[in-house]
Scaffold this motif. Sequence first.
Motif: not given
Length: 505
Positions: A159-161, A456-462
């Motif tokens: 998966g990617h997410d 949450p980390i991925l979304n915030t960084w993106q």
Amino acid sequence: MNSNEKMQPTIFVIFGGTGDLNARKLAPALYNLYLEGWLPKQFSIIGTGRTKLKDDEFRANLLKDINQFSRSGKVKSEQWDIFSKSLFYQASDLNDAETYKEFGVRIQQHETEWHTRANVIYYLAVAPNFFPIIAENLAKSKLTKDAERTRIVIEKPFGHDLESAKSLNQLLTRIFNERQIYRIDHYLGKETVQNIMAFRFANSILEPTWNRNYIDHVQISVTEQLGAGERAGYYDGSGALRDMIQNHLLQLLCIVAMEPPVSFSAEEVRNRKVDVMRAMRRFSPEDVRLSTVRGQYGGGWIEGKEVPGYRDELGSESNTETFAAVKFFVDNWRWQGVPFYLRTGKRMHQSASVITIQFKDVPHFMFPAAAADNISHNRLIISIQPEMSIRLQVQAKRPGLDMVLNTVDMVFDYKGTYTNQAPEAYETLLLDTMLGDQTLFMRGDQVEEAWDLIMPILNTWQNRKSLNFPNYSADSWGPESAEALIARDGFHWFTLPLNNKKKTA
């Protein structure tokens, strides 16, 4: 030689048979298992890909690969002559369900020749976008109906997410039972990683101190000297958080933090790992700001050679991180309040994978202040690569008439203890797949919990583009903010001096 009398006849179908993973890892691992007597007497390895090859051409290619990458060195002709008779190639279009029927014909031929049914292992050494295509076409061709004898091995990334991981899990479990699915993480096959559980649960002296009362914090660092290089295009769609922390480093954290299993059965061990994932504290946007660091390397020099920055390798202004550091907490009775610091990065000063468990100071230091000039904390240091060792750092009196304490190492070193060569990670995992042992493989719920933790980390960084990339140079220990992350708690990143600075995969 190990006895293979009880091993079931086995057929490997390797999708991506002409690819890099098969050349560097799978074929050498299977050959080494053959040399050491771990393959069944009746086995077949069928490579498949778009390239049209004859069996002899495929065998010649694998011979070159095994000579180059096998830990056992160049093959001996008499051994190769026997092994290569079980190597076959079949060109196929992965998108065309009709071509899969040819695998069924080949499998039937082997079973007729052997006068017995065989276990069939489908190994997906291909790009992730082919995972669902292959699984569905195997089902359409009725190659998955024998749940007792059919297994599928899925390489990372799974998966990617979170949503794509759930979707892939749903598809696979519609076609296969969970006990047929082997989600592989090669880190779990490494000898030192497996020894963590033996070290923890086979020694009564450790368990009383393996908790928040005695452990100050835990560090897990996986650093690489290599950059993204020719893989920059692929890597740009992933980044350090997805590529390393979501799977490799969180797996290591689970082994360190898990409760003692009731038994060494696969389900018991995996249940305890899932318990850790579910206990890990989730991140708010403010937590992401305070407890995570991302970085991207610029150009510099490594071992006297000038190396380009990530954006130069990629050829574009990318915001993908090549470094990530995260502070995690496991909110349960054993670990409440103990920080777990995870760090990974490319183009770092050293290639190494090290777990450091730092213990708390003694409650009362009775010695004179002058005696403590050369001491440091008690630490348990588990080095996974490039050297394989477990060392306990303790304090001892230095020889002499005065009382001076020094830090000394009590070391278990693989090279110094054992003369036989440790197996490669893929050898262990391929053997476990043949034996039907899922202990070292991730279960679907654990994969989803890992994605849920880091989303949450991925979304915030993106959503927040970093304006200071690149923010660390090649041959450094990463961005300064990574030091600040751990320094705010009164600690520093621990690095183990290594004699051998190998580049590792």
